[in-house]
Design an enzyme around this catalytic site. Sequence first.
Site, short mmCIF file in Angstrom:
data_model
loop_
_atom_site.label_atom_id
_atom_site.label_comp_id
_atom_site.label_asym_id
_atom_site.label_seq_id
_atom_site.Cartn_x
_atom_site.Cartn_y
_atom_site.Cartn_z
CB VAL A 1 3.78 -3.33 -5.59
CG1 VAL A 1 2.72 -4.32 -5.15
CG2 VAL A 1 3.68 -2.03 -4.78
CB THR B 1 11.35 0.77 5.48
OG1 THR B 1 11.80 -0.46 6.02
CG2 THR B 1 9.85 0.85 5.61
CG HIS C 1 0.27 -8.08 -2.27
ND1 HIS C 1 0.49 -7.54 -1.03
CD2 HIS C 1 -0.40 -9.24 -2.05
CE1 HIS C 1 -0.03 -8.34 -0.10
NE2 HIS C 1 -0.57 -9.36 -0.69
CD GLN D 1 3.27 -9.45 2.76
OE1 GLN D 1 4.17 -9.57 3.57
NE2 GLN D 1 2.06 -9.08 3.10
#
Length: 236
Positions: free
Chosen positions: A102, A27, A118, A100
Amino acid sequence: MEAIQTLARWIKESRYTVVLTGAGMSTESGLPDFRSASGWWQNIDPRTVATVEALESNYRLFQEFYAMRIRGLDVCKPHRGHHILAEWEQRGFLHSVATQNVDGFHQQAGSQQVYELHGSLRTVRCNTCAHQTAQTDFLAGKACPLCQGKLRPDVVLFGEQLPALPWQRALNDMRSAELMVVIGTSLQVYPVAQLPMMTQGRLVMLNAEPTEHDDRFDLVVTGKAGELLQALNSQL
Ligand SMILES: [Zn+2]
């Protein structure tokens, strides 16, 4: 902060440290959140588009959604926290990063040993023959140059198996770990939530908010991933 000093000491003591990262790590890179994107995406639940079903029967929607997400990567880059993890690997403080995410930011920052649990938005393959092809072909809405099959990013869709190799490697590392640091994930998604339980080593959680699993950790530090990593780095 005392917790940061403790963790810095644990990092120095540990002979085998692994990191697991989730959305909270990305983020701070300013990755646009597709839920807050303008236009009709606001009304679409990504869980209905990031699926095998959409790929097979609503390809146009699938392609537009992922083209938007891939283009979103161009306007952001790894933050200081990603670079710090890459430096720790070089300095021998860190064995590997399982993620996790991508977005490929860990590799972009220089991390070598990265397990993408992932998959990745950075590469594209044919859904029929698995041929790897240029991202520009997918963005242009083209079909597979070999078999005319549908192109897709190398991410794990809802309804698909997780990639076996990165999982096996991450599991092996976690079993060997003397210290495991979980960064920016509340561990709500199975089977990632199981990973921290695989280690006999010390378990640390760095997250923006408390999670329901905090009692399973030896140390919990609340804060932004990038800021906590910078504070830690200054102690190493
Ligand atoms: Zn093909």
